[in-house]
Design an enzyme around this catalytic site. Structure first.
Site, short mmCIF file in Angstrom:
data_model
loop_
_atom_site.label_atom_id
_atom_site.label_comp_id
_atom_site.label_asym_id
_atom_site.label_seq_id
_atom_site.Cartn_x
_atom_site.Cartn_y
_atom_site.Cartn_z
N LYS A 1 23.20 23.67 7.67
CA LYS A 1 22.21 24.70 7.98
C LYS A 1 20.93 24.03 8.43
O LYS A 1 20.48 23.08 7.80
CB LYS A 1 21.93 25.54 6.71
CG LYS A 1 20.95 26.68 6.94
CD LYS A 1 21.64 27.90 7.48
CE LYS A 1 20.69 28.92 8.06
NZ LYS A 1 20.34 28.68 9.48
N GLY B 1 16.21 28.91 14.35
CA GLY B 1 15.11 28.50 15.21
C GLY B 1 14.33 27.32 14.66
O GLY B 1 14.45 26.94 13.49
N ASP B 2 13.55 26.72 15.50
CA ASP B 2 12.54 25.72 15.16
C ASP B 2 11.58 25.73 16.35
O ASP B 2 11.52 26.76 17.06
CB ASP B 2 13.18 24.33 14.94
CG ASP B 2 12.23 23.33 14.27
OD1 ASP B 2 12.07 23.39 13.05
OD2 ASP B 2 11.62 22.50 14.99
N THR C 1 8.65 31.65 6.87
CA THR C 1 8.14 30.28 6.67
C THR C 1 6.64 30.30 6.37
O THR C 1 6.18 29.65 5.42
CB THR C 1 8.44 29.41 7.90
OG1 THR C 1 9.80 29.58 8.28
CG2 THR C 1 8.18 27.95 7.60
N ASN D 1 5.31 30.41 15.35
CA ASN D 1 5.87 31.28 14.32
C ASN D 1 5.31 30.97 12.93
O ASN D 1 4.85 31.88 12.22
CB ASN D 1 7.40 31.16 14.33
CG ASN D 1 8.03 31.88 13.16
OD1 ASN D 1 8.33 31.29 12.13
ND2 ASN D 1 8.18 33.19 13.29
N LYS E 1 20.44 19.64 11.87
CA LYS E 1 19.38 19.99 12.82
C LYS E 1 19.93 19.75 14.22
O LYS E 1 20.83 18.94 14.42
CB LYS E 1 18.15 19.09 12.60
CG LYS E 1 16.88 19.69 13.12
CD LYS E 1 16.30 20.68 12.12
CE LYS E 1 15.11 21.42 12.65
NZ LYS E 1 14.40 22.14 11.58
#
Ligand code: NDP
Ligand code: 2IT
Length: 446
Positions: A91, A166-167, A210, A241, A127
């Site tokens: 994940k 997402g990142d 986050t 974000n 990742k």
């Protein structure tokens, strides 16, 4: 660090991963703080847990060809590093940024292993991403890139195998295009990505998670030391974000957020950042941060990123990117009376900066713990998808608050148990590590 076994493994990491300073930095930080655990656990040494934990399970690197709007063929490089699945399916997010190379993805994947462990949810670490630059691309170009990216990645992911999210550079729009292409390729609706849109399986509060989680963690840390956000002056790097929702929650908790940034520079608004306007500018219009000053005369814009850390503040929330606070910036924070630094970004502080925080008694909320709220709600999105059910915003937000509280408590007690009371970086690394190491030990030499 004096432990011979650890020094030997760290030396091998440096030799085997040349040209990957961020990965070596991430491994070194963890090793330096888990030494007292290794000293106490000869069984971890016998099973050579450390040499295994620094080697990803697998690293996939692939070509991503796509057609730009002029009909030219463009080629980017795609990555997915599946680091460790001892405690659950892989994940972790996907990053689209021109600076992406294997060393960045490996450092992020390594960090994710411990962060996910801290959430208490069953998630391993991974990742991925690409050196694709989303800036200036049309919506159709973004779609074609995402479709091409997932056309290779789809064979490596699955709801019980690996679940990306997402990142930097990947939000709901990109996740939507990737999800659509996965569904077309396989003919299956499956929760293989998190951060999905609400109408098709996304979780309420994932967008906010986050940034909100960062404030919940920071609030726990502050209140353990008799402090709070109330009346505090806060600066936040980034305006993506994580930064946006950290701003919203910090304001709700009574802080005055006076500065935010993007990769071009920062705005300073002593009246307090107008969150609704900033969100509209960055999330909807996808504009540059200097445009904020056009509608807010009390605000001023300064070019360059590092200057933001020279603005006097009580609390600094670093929510942009790795190594964005160096020793000089950390010293400026200290000199101006900052009492807490908490990390929304991954590894935003250099080792020199961290040393300065700790030496000067700042409260330091390390990334693996402080920004774990995003992946925690991703884990809750997976649970909701498995149940074919969805929870209300309040239910998810309530679970997020409980998780962040729990993470702080785990960091606090691990630091204390190993003689480093108040050092939440050590606490986070130790608590995250022990659970993964125990699981690896139980599962044998695999
Ligand atoms: P976004 O793409 O939404 O926003 C990134 C922000 O950081 C933008 O303001 C961007 O400015 C700035 N930025 C990016 N790269 C650089 C750089 N090299 N130098 C200066 N500024 C930069 O990403 P997120 O908000 O999702 O991510 C921010 C950080 O939080 C990252 O470190 C990410 O790994 C981490 N994180 C994200 C989570 C999530 O759920 N999204 C969860 C946990 C951690 P510009 O627009 O000019 O590029
Ligand atoms: O760094 C991170 O934790 C993320 N980018 C979120 C990962 C996720 O799977 O939600």
């Amino acid at each position: 660090m004096t432990n011979k076994y650890m020094l030997n493994v760290l030396k091998k990491v440096s030799e085997k991963n040349p040209g990957e300073p961020e990965f070596i930095q991430a491994v070194t930080e963890v090793f330096e703080t888990i030494e007292p655990v290794i000293e106490k656990r000869p069984d971890f040494v016998r099973a050579n847990i450390l040499e295994r934990i620094v080697e990803p399970d697998r690293q996939v690197i692939f070509r991503v060809p796509w057609l730009d709007d002029e009909g030219n063929v463009q080629v980017n490089r795609g990555f997915r590093v599946q680091f460790n699945n001892a405690i659950g399916p892989y994940k972790g997010g996907l990053r689209l940024h021109p600076s992406v190379y294997i060393g960045i993805i490996k450092f992020l994947g390594f960090e994710q292993v411990f962060k996910n462990s801290l959430t208490t949810l069953p998630m391993g670490g991974a990742k991925g991403g690409s050196d694709f630059d989303p800036k200036g691309k049309s919506d159709n170009e973004i779609m074609r890139f995402c479709q091409s990216f997932i056309t290779e990645l789809y064979r490596h992911i699955g709801k019980d195998i690996d679940v990306p999210a997402g990142d930097i550079g990947v939000g709901a729009r990109e996740i939507g295009y990737m999800f659509g292409q996965y569904k077309r390729l396989t003919g299956e609706w499956s929760g293989i990505l998190t951060g999905k849109g609400i109408p098709y399986g996304g979780s309420l509060a994932r967008t906010e998670a986050t940034g909100y989680g960062l404030c919940y963690f920071t609030n726990e840390m502050l209140s353990a030391h008799g402090k709070s956000f109330k009346g505090a002056t806060v600066i936040i790097s980034g305006s993506g974000n994580v930064a946006l929702y950290a701003c919203q929650k910090a304001q709700e908790l009574g802080a005055n957020v006076v500065a935010m940034s993007d990769s071009g520079g920062y705005v300073y608004d002593p009246n307090g950042i107008d969150f609704a306007a900033m969100r509209e500018l960055k999330e909807v219009k996808r504009g540059r941060i200097y445009e904020y000053c056009e509608t807010h005369p009390s605000a001023s814009y300064t070019e360059g990123c590092s200057g933001i850390w020279t603005i006097p503040c009580h609390i600094a929330l670093s929510c942009a990117t790795q190594n964005e606070i160096n020793g000089e910036s950390a010293s400026a924070l200290v000199a101006n009376g900052c009492f807490a630094v908490s990390e929304g970004a991954n590894m935003p502080s250099t080792p020199e900066a961290i040393e300065i925080y700790l030496k000067n008694g700042l409260l330091y909320g390390p990334a693996k713990a402080a920004n774990a709220g995003g992946v925690a709600v991703s884990g809750l999105e997976m649970s909701q998808n498995s149940q074919r059910y969805s929870w209300t915003f309040e239910e998810v937000d309530g679970k997020l608050q409980a998780i962040m509280k729990n993470i702080f408590a785990a960091c606090q007690s691990a630091a204390k148990e190993y003689g480093m009371e108040g050092n939440y970086m050590a606490g986070a690394n130790i608590a995250g590590f022990i659970k993964v190491a125990e699981s690896m030990l139980a599962q044998g030499c695999v």
